[in-house]
Design an enzyme around this catalytic site. Structure first.
Site, mmCIF file in Angstrom:
data_model
loop_
_atom_site.group_PDB
_atom_site.id
_atom_site.type_symbol
_atom_site.label_atom_id
_atom_site.label_comp_id
_atom_site.label_asym_id
_atom_site.label_seq_id
_atom_site.Cartn_x
_atom_site.Cartn_y
_atom_site.Cartn_z
ATOM 1 N N TYR A 20 57.510 -49.091 -22.545
ATOM 2 C CA TYR A 20 58.535 -49.224 -23.180
ATOM 3 C C TYR A 20 59.138 -48.129 -23.582
ATOM 4 C CZ TYR A 20 63.074 -50.614 -26.251
ATOM 5 O OH TYR A 20 64.047 -50.945 -26.976
ATOM 6 N N HIS A 24 62.155 -45.678 -21.369
ATOM 7 C CA HIS A 24 63.803 -44.980 -22.342
ATOM 8 C C HIS A 24 63.465 -43.885 -21.917
ATOM 9 C CE1 HIS A 24 64.129 -49.259 -23.588
ATOM 10 N NE2 HIS A 24 65.195 -48.770 -23.578
#
Length: 115
Positions: A20, A24
């Site tokens: 994650y 990002h």
């Protein structure tokens, strides 16, 4: 038109933290462009080290629902959401994905604000 402040939460699967953070750190340009075109500014996501992701942003347009429909209609955004949804668990009853159904990220009520 006043700025609308939005805050939301979702839960991150413990095994997905590294992936994650990596995705990002390299958000797809098409996703960033769509966010801007949908009148979203000052967008941040925070992690509390106990599964919860907290997002906050400012909406500066005059048709939030319409702009969110534009966001959903973008195939690259839908691809991004499919990828990130697999890393998350929604706290919203009945939610099954960012692109359809009830809000994947649970909206939060603002109870205090000062400039």
């Amino acid at each position: 038109m006043p700025v609308r402040r939005i805050a939301q939460i979702v839960h991150l699967k413990p095994s997905a933290l590294a992936a994650y953070k990596e995705c990002h750190a390299n958000v797809w340009p098409e996703v960033l462009q769509q966010i801007k075109e949908c009148n979203i500014r000052d967008y941040s996501i925070f992690y509390d080290n106990d599964r919860t992701l907290f997002a906050t942003f400012k909406y500066v347009g005059d048709d939030f629902e319409g702009d969110m429909e534009k966001m959903k209609a973008n195939p690259k955004v839908r691809e991004w959401w499919a990828m990130t949804d697999d890393m998350q668990d929604s706290p919203t009853p009945g939610a099954y994905g960012s692109a359809e159904g009830p809000s994947w990220w649970k909206p939060l009520e603002e109870v205090f604000y000062t400039e």
